[in-house]
Write an enzyme that holds these catalytic residues in place. Sequence first.
Site, PDB file in Angstrom:
ATOM      1  N   HIS A 127      17.010  54.506  85.035  1.00  0.00           N
ATOM      2  CA  HIS A 127      15.671  54.984  84.697  1.00  0.00           C
ATOM      3  C   HIS A 127      14.799  55.260  85.928  1.00  0.00           C
ATOM      4  CE1 HIS A 127      16.040  52.763  80.537  1.00  0.00           C
ATOM      5  NE2 HIS A 127      16.768  53.855  80.608  1.00  0.00           N
TER       6      HIS A 127
ATOM      7  N   HIS B 151      13.006  53.060  77.509  1.00  0.00           N
ATOM      8  CA  HIS B 151      14.035  53.876  78.131  1.00  0.00           C
ATOM      9  C   HIS B 151      13.353  55.227  78.331  1.00  0.00           C
ATOM     10  CE1 HIS B 151      17.424  51.009  77.308  1.00  0.00           C
ATOM     11  NE2 HIS B 151      16.353  50.438  76.791  1.00  0.00           N
TER      12      HIS B 151
HETATM   13  P1  FAD Z   1      17.204  65.317  83.882  1.00  0.00           P
HETATM   14  O1  FAD Z   1      17.370  65.200  82.417  1.00  0.00           O
HETATM   15  O2  FAD Z   1      18.183  64.657  84.761  1.00  0.00           O
HETATM   16  O3  FAD Z   1      17.171  66.876  84.203  1.00  0.00           O
HETATM   17  C1  FAD Z   1      17.308  67.418  85.493  1.00  0.00           C
HETATM   18  C2  FAD Z   1      18.143  68.679  85.386  1.00  0.00           C
HETATM   19  O4  FAD Z   1      17.976  69.425  86.582  1.00  0.00           O
HETATM   20  C3  FAD Z   1      19.636  68.393  85.261  1.00  0.00           C
HETATM   21  O5  FAD Z   1      20.196  69.218  84.254  1.00  0.00           O
HETATM   22  C4  FAD Z   1      20.180  68.749  86.640  1.00  0.00           C
HETATM   23  O6  FAD Z   1      21.523  69.131  86.665  1.00  0.00           O
HETATM   24  C5  FAD Z   1      19.242  69.865  87.041  1.00  0.00           C
HETATM   25  N1  FAD Z   1      19.116  70.045  88.488  1.00  0.00           N
HETATM   26  C6  FAD Z   1      18.969  69.085  89.421  1.00  0.00           C
HETATM   27  N2  FAD Z   1      18.857  69.646  90.643  1.00  0.00           N
HETATM   28  C7  FAD Z   1      18.897  70.979  90.476  1.00  0.00           C
HETATM   29  C8  FAD Z   1      18.807  72.074  91.382  1.00  0.00           C
HETATM   30  N3  FAD Z   1      18.656  71.893  92.694  1.00  0.00           N
HETATM   31  N4  FAD Z   1      18.894  73.333  90.868  1.00  0.00           N
HETATM   32  C9  FAD Z   1      19.055  73.538  89.523  1.00  0.00           C
HETATM   33  N5  FAD Z   1      19.152  72.507  88.636  1.00  0.00           N
HETATM   34  C10 FAD Z   1      19.062  71.261  89.104  1.00  0.00           C
HETATM   35  N6  FAD Z   1      16.931  57.126  78.687  1.00  0.00           N
HETATM   36  C11 FAD Z   1      16.657  56.752  77.427  1.00  0.00           C
HETATM   37  O7  FAD Z   1      15.518  56.952  76.976  1.00  0.00           O
HETATM   38  N7  FAD Z   1      17.597  56.155  76.649  1.00  0.00           N
HETATM   39  C12 FAD Z   1      18.846  55.863  77.100  1.00  0.00           C
HETATM   40  O8  FAD Z   1      19.652  55.314  76.365  1.00  0.00           O
HETATM   41  C13 FAD Z   1      19.171  56.250  78.420  1.00  0.00           C
HETATM   42  N8  FAD Z   1      20.396  56.026  78.931  1.00  0.00           N
HETATM   43  C14 FAD Z   1      20.741  56.586  80.123  1.00  0.00           C
HETATM   44  C15 FAD Z   1      22.072  56.528  80.525  1.00  0.00           C
HETATM   45  C16 FAD Z   1      22.475  57.210  81.661  1.00  0.00           C
HETATM   46  C17 FAD Z   1      23.917  57.139  82.096  1.00  0.00           C
HETATM   47  C18 FAD Z   1      21.539  57.986  82.404  1.00  0.00           C
HETATM   48  C19 FAD Z   1      21.980  58.756  83.619  1.00  0.00           C
HETATM   49  C20 FAD Z   1      20.212  58.023  82.028  1.00  0.00           C
HETATM   50  C21 FAD Z   1      19.795  57.320  80.889  1.00  0.00           C
HETATM   51  N9  FAD Z   1      18.485  57.372  80.439  1.00  0.00           N
HETATM   52  C22 FAD Z   1      18.174  56.923  79.186  1.00  0.00           C
HETATM   53  C23 FAD Z   1      17.412  57.956  81.262  1.00  0.00           C
HETATM   54  C24 FAD Z   1      16.892  59.297  80.759  1.00  0.00           C
HETATM   55  O9  FAD Z   1      17.947  60.046  80.206  1.00  0.00           O
HETATM   56  C25 FAD Z   1      16.201  60.036  81.902  1.00  0.00           C
HETATM   57  O10 FAD Z   1      15.134  59.262  82.410  1.00  0.00           O
HETATM   58  C26 FAD Z   1      15.593  61.366  81.484  1.00  0.00           C
HETATM   59  O11 FAD Z   1      16.461  62.067  80.640  1.00  0.00           O
HETATM   60  C27 FAD Z   1      15.273  62.186  82.727  1.00  0.00           C
HETATM   61  O12 FAD Z   1      14.844  63.480  82.387  1.00  0.00           O
HETATM   62  P2  FAD Z   1      14.430  64.527  83.520  1.00  0.00           P
HETATM   63  O13 FAD Z   1      13.987  65.744  82.802  1.00  0.00           O
HETATM   64  O14 FAD Z   1      13.503  63.879  84.466  1.00  0.00           O
HETATM   65  O15 FAD Z   1      15.771  64.801  84.347  1.00  0.00           O
END
Ligand code: FAD
Length: 568
Positions: free
Chosen positions: A505, A549
């Site tokens: 997280h 989460h």
């Molecule tokens: P992300 O969803 O990571 O999105 C970022 C996106 O940007 C990705 O698709 C990535 O590939 C892309 N990207 C990155 N760099 C670049 C670039 N330079 N150029 C183009 N694209 C790029 N949260 C919960 O609420 N419940 C859970 O049960 C839970 N379990 C988890 C289990 C795991 C294994 C993981 C890894 C996370 C978990 N989380 C959980 C945490 C939660 O999923 C994240 O906090 C949240 O989804 C993050 O969202 P975001 O939009 O910030 O990033």
Amino acid sequence: TYDYIVVGAGTAGNVIANRLSANGNYEVLVLEAGVSDDGVLAAHAPFLGPSLTPGTPYDWNYTVAAQAGLDGRSFPYPRGKLLGGCSSVNYMVHQFGSSEDYDKLAKDTGDSSWSWKNIRQYIFKHERIVAPADGHNTVGQYTPANHGTTGTLPVSLPGNSQGIDARVIATTKEQAAEFPFNQDMGGGDVLGVGWVQNSIGNGERSSSSTTYLAEALKRPNVDLLLNAQVTKLVQTGTTFLPPFGPSVPAFRSLQFSKGPGAPVTTVMARKEIILSAGSINTPQILLLSGIGPKADLQALGIKTIIDNPSVGRNLSDHVLLPNIYNVKSGESLDNLLRDPALIGPAIDQWNTTRTGVLANGVTNNLGFLRLPSNATIFKTQKDPATGPKASHWELLALNFWINPGVPQPPAGDFVTFISALISPTSRGFVKLASADPFKAPIIDPNMVTTEFDKFALREAVRATKRFAAGSAWKDYITSPWGGLSATSDADIDAYVRGQSTTVFHPIGTSSMTAKGAKYGVVDPDLKVKGTDGLRIVDASILPTIPNAHTQGPTYLIAEKAAAAILNC
Ligand code: FAD
């Protein structure tokens, strides 16, 4: 040229792509470094989700720096690298946090639009509560009024009994003073133990890809490019901000490429670039673009455009401590996890009916808990919880072996009670290791380095043992596994140092602070401080980790940001 360019088709990015394209007035480009989730079974069959990380093509495959607070260990730091980002690989627990998380955010940023009262409207836009996969009666397991019924993302209660569910609920009755039953943590009151809600609908994972993005891609005004890694933002000029200035650099262009040595493409946004690359990659892109601490950038030969020491700092994460017990044989899910002869029929069942063990997430019951108010740590430390009704730690019950980095033993049945640190005071950072955009950054969550964090985890272990000592577990648990039998402070601390990893997280690396604050990366409208044309919308903007989460809070941030962008 597009009106908006969204960097990252992840949890937040796909919300932005959907909402900004909905009225048909804007052309939206979405750039995703990873691959499609289409046809990836484990990205859709819920219980298989954990097999997607670490060490697969769907993960960025990051590793944390040696953790000084954890015996110098390092371990994987998974991040989804496919459509949906982490929402396609996560463990699907779906919740929003304490009302106090948002009220603190509003207070700290001086912007009341972040208060729970205001942010709550986005739950109803985002969420659609649907029946669980097994169709069981959910009366008394959640509070319908707290949830959306017409939103974009299907969410449901557990769709398959874990076997231990009744024992957990019985313990909340027997030890109600310490582990009270909470019917629903989705209404802003998180304290207590109850039933999980999952980002699962019809027995399938609901990711931001299968919901928000799938809907957006039906529109002619959305383009998506896969294997397109953004390597750098490009300054397109300077903008005089009304009414009295200043003039700030505008970033309405960026470069992306398929990989090292591949051709670089430059693209322009008429209105804005929205960075939604997540808590590790968003600061990495800022740093590669000359937005960050000058000394660090200079050391790597990157020209500083905006000297901002806060970029990549303030990394904060929940700490995962698995407390494992040996249990009576035959009732856990361990055999299913280790025996291909058992998983095959489960896959067949899921393929044909979307039911059975694979239609479910990894835990059915969890809860958020506080240290006692007379805990000795509060004599010397300020309470770091976001408020008096917010938690210090979380308890999750899983009817199998889960111990990241330590393989499941070849025989035996286990129950794992995770105690997770929810209000850590340790802070870490993300820094560039190299000016090469294809090299992983240095990630140091700096876990369990403060007295508070050590104290809270120690007491969480003790509380977890009291939970497991409840009469409902007497005919099930046979003995503690490994160092869990420790009782002295020193022995429990050693056990914590040896076992703890991440709940995945990370937040805080592009922290939101009040307009005009001397630190922080984005203003309360999520525009990058000192720039024009550039916003960050993802988990990295949260300055303090919520009592949840983090996917739910990330979805709310994105819904709120999209509404604000459209109202601009
Ligand atoms: P992300 O969803 O990571 O999105 C970022 C996106 O940007 C990705 O698709 C990535 O590939 C892309 N990207 C990155 N760099 C670049 C670039 N330079 N150029 C183009 N694209 C790029 N949260 C919960 O609420 N419940 C859970 O049960 C839970 N379990 C988890 C289990 C795991 C294994 C993981 C890894 C996370 C978990 N989380 C959980 C945490 C939660 O999923 C994240 O906090 C949240 O989804 C993050 O969202 P975001 O939009 O910030 O990033």
